[in-house]
Design a protein around this motif. Structure first.
Motif, PDB file in Angstrom:
ATOM      1  N   ILE A 115      -1.461  14.835  17.143  1.00 46.61           N
ATOM      2  CA  ILE A 115      -2.442  14.296  16.213  1.00 46.61           C
ATOM      3  C   ILE A 115      -1.695  13.939  14.939  1.00 46.61           C
ATOM      4  O   ILE A 115      -1.001  14.780  14.352  1.00 46.61           O
ATOM      5  CB  ILE A 115      -3.598  15.292  15.953  1.00 46.61           C
ATOM      6  N   VAL A 116      -1.754  12.681  14.553  1.00 44.08           N
ATOM      7  CA  VAL A 116      -1.019  12.215  13.376  1.00 44.08           C
ATOM      8  C   VAL A 116      -2.032  11.771  12.333  1.00 44.08           C
ATOM      9  O   VAL A 116      -3.061  11.159  12.645  1.00 44.08           O
ATOM     10  CB  VAL A 116      -0.046  11.065  13.722  1.00 44.08           C
ATOM     11  N   ARG A 117      -1.728  12.111  11.069  1.00 41.65           N
ATOM     12  CA  ARG A 117      -2.655  11.834   9.970  1.00 41.65           C
ATOM     13  C   ARG A 117      -1.912  11.157   8.835  1.00 41.65           C
ATOM     14  O   ARG A 117      -0.699  11.335   8.654  1.00 41.65           O
ATOM     15  CB  ARG A 117      -3.275  13.135   9.458  1.00 41.65           C
ATOM     16  N   ALA A 118      -2.670  10.393   8.074  1.00 38.77           N
ATOM     17  CA  ALA A 118      -2.124   9.768   6.869  1.00 38.77           C
ATOM     18  C   ALA A 118      -3.261   9.618   5.872  1.00 38.77           C
ATOM     19  O   ALA A 118      -4.442   9.735   6.228  1.00 38.77           O
ATOM     20  CB  ALA A 118      -1.504   8.413   7.184  1.00 38.77           C
ATOM     21  N   ASP A 119      -2.903   9.356   4.627  1.00 38.05           N
ATOM     22  CA  ASP A 119      -3.939   9.166   3.613  1.00 38.05           C
ATOM     23  C   ASP A 119      -4.707   7.872   3.819  1.00 38.05           C
ATOM     24  O   ASP A 119      -5.838   7.736   3.363  1.00 38.05           O
ATOM     25  CB  ASP A 119      -3.311   9.175   2.210  1.00 38.05           C
ATOM     26  N   ASP A 120      -4.098   6.906   4.490  1.00 34.06           N
ATOM     27  CA  ASP A 120      -4.724   5.608   4.712  1.00 34.06           C
ATOM     28  C   ASP A 120      -4.626   5.267   6.196  1.00 34.06           C
ATOM     29  O   ASP A 120      -3.520   5.161   6.741  1.00 34.06           O
ATOM     30  CB  ASP A 120      -4.040   4.535   3.866  1.00 34.06           C
ATOM     31  N   GLY A 121      -5.762   5.080   6.839  1.00 31.89           N
ATOM     32  CA  GLY A 121      -5.772   4.805   8.271  1.00 31.89           C
ATOM     33  C   GLY A 121      -5.180   3.463   8.621  1.00 31.89           C
ATOM     34  O   GLY A 121      -4.572   3.309   9.689  1.00 31.89           O
ATOM     35  N   ARG A 122      -5.358   2.481   7.749  1.00 31.77           N
ATOM     36  CA  ARG A 122      -4.779   1.169   8.037  1.00 31.77           C
ATOM     37  C   ARG A 122      -3.266   1.242   8.011  1.00 31.77           C
ATOM     38  O   ARG A 122      -2.579   0.645   8.861  1.00 31.77           O
ATOM     39  CB  ARG A 122      -5.292   0.138   7.031  1.00 31.77           C
ATOM     40  N   ALA A 123      -2.712   1.958   7.022  1.00 32.44           N
ATOM     41  CA  ALA A 123      -1.255   2.109   6.942  1.00 32.44           C
ATOM     42  C   ALA A 123      -0.727   2.861   8.155  1.00 32.44           C
ATOM     43  O   ALA A 123       0.336   2.526   8.700  1.00 32.44           O
ATOM     44  CB  ALA A 123      -0.873   2.841   5.654  1.00 32.44           C
TER      45      ALA A 123
END
Length: 826
Positions: A115-123
């Motif tokens: 599961i990978v996460r980022a502050d911005d889903g588009r990025a």
């Protein structure tokens, strides 16, 4: 843990709408249960996706980092994230670096394990697509191009709900939502050339209002749309609904607003306009041509802060299980459930504008009745979707039109695995093992009397529980745990409903919860057997459930037969049987109770009803006459949306006579119908069939030389050369064998047979054809209930009588036993 799998874990009450953006912003509207006040929370969350490997993110180097273990998110922690994100964002921009992407490796053998996460889903999506493009040697535009065995991604709202453990409507009753209904009246069905001239409204307090265009020009229509927007904002509903909302009202409104350059501000936040989302059933505009509009059929509109609910979805869901509705149109459903008042105004859909121009008050009454009935249907049948939203991590409006397996069970399973930190399996192709069909026995055909139905409550889910049969790849046992919890809690909801006063909000809430749980429980077996279509499908487990089901059904039938009854039909829903004349209702209930004690402990057999008579025609096709009340028809032999109304009307009259033992009355119904056809006393509407055009105009043109089909030839004969796949029309066979289109087809509502709809009734149908259809199709469905001699006499041509015609005075229906359940011989 199992309660969290079913209900989520965040106790935040009163959520009525969730809107999330790919950039990590989430907006949550909550209605406080005690005061009814509406509040909005603006939050941040970290968008996420599941990957089979980190290969496509390796190019990030040090910007890809393992995730630090953290406590589960709470509203307070989410607020802290928002503040820290605001502080961190300028630094990231100043450094010219991408936001940090973090990953967590999930446990177990599942393929989707990161599961990978980022502050911005588009990025985040761009980073994955960039790496995947380098791997495959070509540019990729969407994550779905990677394939489901490499990536799993959800809409932002579902990402937020799964990560937070929140669900809709905790501590709220159905009636605490502010619900508004609206209905457009238009000059026609094509928004390119027709316009809106009237909008009927019902506010959350139940007051109705009708807005009219002040003139027939564009300015009058534009002003009407603006006043509608003002009404929505003034009453501030949580839910906007209507019958066929997504099939007509919203797409027509969107098209007209765009043409008029009027901003649509139906939402509670964000910019004007409607957003699109994919859907199995969507808009159905474009019947006049425009092949490109077929794409509209697979999308729906959505807005921030409000849920768009189409009561047609609830009607379809109800009829899928009950099979008791005469149609799915608003008028038919309202009549069926007693929601239509005695003074209800009826106008055929295609004639509304015509009537408005000469009698506007009549149309105003009609429009008010429409929104009132739409509200009634939504409340009567909409409780299940409301209750499902308390469980599944999806927007309420998506659950309203979702299938129970992939639309409800799958989100519950995914949330449970992620909550447990477990890797998810991908969909697997079938290994070739066929899925064995459900057990179905037809023991007798014809007419039987003194009928009892014994109901096997949720047989297959009960067997899954009894013998712990679940999908092999569900290593956490989530599916079985969900089924187990739902069955037990449904019993509790049913008991609470019975304890509440009839008609009370509390009773309605518990009944809705029970209905929602039944939907999910009964879909578990289908989920199990849907090879390659569901994430945890297991055809071998499904076949084991089927095998156990056959054993139980055979035992049930043998034990009932041993108690002196005549079995008629048995399947996984229950058993119909006839009892001897000497039996009382007490005897009927006693033998059901006796047999129930012989079944596995988690399989429940219940006394489900008694009837005066039954016609058993084919498996799952039968007619029942209650001791008191209206005829009950089941199966396409007796109820079909494609059947000509005159034939179904004949069947109902003939069946009532047949089930009363009055064969001469069957003859009377036949003679009366033949006579009405020959003197053209039956309307064209009643001989026309409602059909769905499954081929586009281009597709039919390519095959027309090889095979001509009545429905398409009827459309062509009307002067139309183009139509869209999926359109509904009413067609009939006219004199000379011509294919003809009814002048007043209405795709979603059956035309009302009032004075307006008879204006253009041509009565030019082929009488001989429909007389043959009456005998060979409709009367033939009674053949198993009569001896060959009596059938021939009952349906002899009234104009070709013979001196040797048999009398029906002493004729009686027959019952043909096909199979002895005790000897198992045919």
């Amino acid at each position: 843990m199992e309660e969290e799998w079913l209900w989520g874990w965040d106790p935040t009450p009163g959520i009525v709408s969730v809107w999330a953006e790919p950039d990590g912003r989430a907006f949550v509207w909550r209605r406080l249960p005690e005061s009814g006040e509406l509040v909005r929370d603006d939050l941040r969350f970290r968008p996420w996706i599941l990957l089979a490997s980190l290969e496509d993110l390796a190019h990030l180097g040090p910007r890809l980092a393992p995730e630090r273990p953290e406590r589960p998110e709470t509203p307070e922690r989410l607020a802290k994230h928002e503040a820290s994100d605001e502080r961190r964002a300028p630094d990231a921009r100043r450094m010219g670096t991408s936001p940090l992407v973090t990953y967590q490796e999930l446990d177990g053998p599942g393929t989707l394990r990161y599961i990978v996460r980022a502050d911005d889903g588009r990025a985040l999506a761009r980073a994955v697509l960039h790496g995947a493009g380098r791997r495959v040697g070509r540019a990729l535009e969407h994550l779905r191009e990677l394939g489901p065995d490499r990536v799993f991604v959800l809409p932002p709202e579902e990402q937020y709900l799964m990560a937070s453990g929140r669900t809709y409507f905790r501590d709220l009753a159905f009636d605490q939502l502010r619900r508004m209904q609206f209905d457009l009246e238009t000059t026609g069905l094509d928004p390119d050339r027709d316009r809106i001239f009237l909008i009927a409204l019902r506010d959350p307090e139940g007051r109705t209002e009708v807005l009219q265009a002040h003139d027939e020009g564009a300015s009058g229509e534009a002003d009407l749309v603006r006043r509608f927007m003002a009404f929505v904002h003034a009453c501030d509903p949580d839910v906007i609904e209507n019958h066929n909302l997504h099939g007509f009202d919203l797409p027509f409104l969107a098209a007209r607003a765009q043409a008029l350059e009027v901003p649509l501000t139906l939402g509670r936040g964000g910019g004007p306009g409607l957003r699109k989302r994919p859907a199995a059933r969507g808009a159905s505009l474009g019947r006049g041509g425009a092949e490109g509009r077929d794409a509209l059929r697979r999308m729906r509109y959505t807005v921030p802060g409000r849920e768009m609910i189409d009561s047609m979805d609830a009607v379809r869901r109800h009829d899928f299980s009950a099979r008791d509705l005469p149609g799915h149109g608003l008028k038919a459903v309202a009549r069926h459930f007693g929601l239509a008042g005695p003074s209800r105004e009826h106008i055929s859909g295609a004639h509304v504008y015509e009537v408005f121009r000469r009698d506007p008050e009549r149309v105003l009454r009609y429009a008010r009745d429409d929104v009132t009935e739409a509200a009634g249907v939504a409340r009567l049948l909409g409780g299940a979707a409301f209750a499902l939203a308390r469980m599944a991590p999806r927007r309420y409006e998506r659950l309203a039109d979702a299938g129970p397996a992939t639309g409800v069970l799958d989100p519950l399973l995914v949330r449970a695995y992620l909550r447990a930190g477990a890797a998810l399996p991908v969909h697997q192709s079938s290994d070739g093992t066929p899925h064995q069909g459900a057990a179905l026995h037809l023991f007798a055909t014809g007419v039987a009397r003194r009928i009892v139905k014994a109901d096997v409550a949720s047989l297959y889910p009960s067997l899954m529980r009894q013998y712990a049969i679940g999908p092999e790849r569900d290593r956490l046992g989530v599916l079985l745990a969900l089924v187990d919890r739902l069955v037990e809690q449904r019993l509790g909801a049913k008991a609470k409903a019975r304890a509440c006063p009839p008609g009370s909000a509390e009773r309605y809430t518990h009944e809705a919860l029970s209905a929602a749980m039944k939907i999910v429980v009964n879909s578990a077996y289908g989920y199990l057997g849907a090879a390659s279509l569901t994430r945890f499908a297991d055809v071998h487990a499904a076949n084991e459930v089927t095998r156990r089901g056959r054993e139980v059904l055979d035992l049930l039938c043998r034990e009932l037969a041993a108690r002196g009854v005549t079995l008629l039909e048995a399947d996984t829903d229950g058993v119909y049987f006839a009892v001897p004349e000497s039996f009382t209702e007490t005897d009927e209930r006693r033998i059901v109770a006796e047999v129930a004690t012989l079944l596995p402990s988690k399989v429940h057999l219940e006394f489900d009803g008694r009837y005066a008579a039954m016609l058993s025609h084919e498996p799952k096709n039968y007619a029942l006459q209650p001791y008191d009340g209206a005829l009950v028809l089941r199966g396409v032999a007796f109820r079909s949306s494609r059947a000509e109304p005159f034939g179904e009307d004949f069947l109902r009259r003939a069946l009532r006579a047949l089930l009363a033992g009055h064969v001469a009355g069957v003859r009377e119904a036949y003679v009366a119908t033949v006579g009405a056809l020959r003197r053209r006393g039956i309307s064209t509407y009643d001989v026309a069939a409602r059909v769905r055009l499954t081929k586009s105009s281009a597709q039919y043109a390519s095959t027309r030389l090889q095979r001509r089909e009545l429905s398409y030839e009827a459309v062509l004969s009307s002067g139309r050369t183009a139509w869209t796949s999926g359109e509904h029309v009413r067609v009939y066979r006219a004199t000379g064998g011509r294919a003809a289109l009814l002048p007043d087809p209405d795709a979603e509502e059956n035309p009302e047979r009032d004075g307006a709809s008879r204006i253009d009734d041509p009565r030019d149908y082929d009488v001989d054809y429909y007389v043959r259809l009456l005998r060979d199709t409709f009367a033939a469905r009674l053949s198993r209930a009569l001896s060959p001699e009596d059938f021939a006499a009952a349906f002899a041509d009234p104009e070709q009588l013979s001196l040797f015609d048999a009398s029906l005075t002493h004729a009686r229906p027959v019952l043909n036993v096909l199979r002895d359940p005790l000897s198992n011989r045919t």
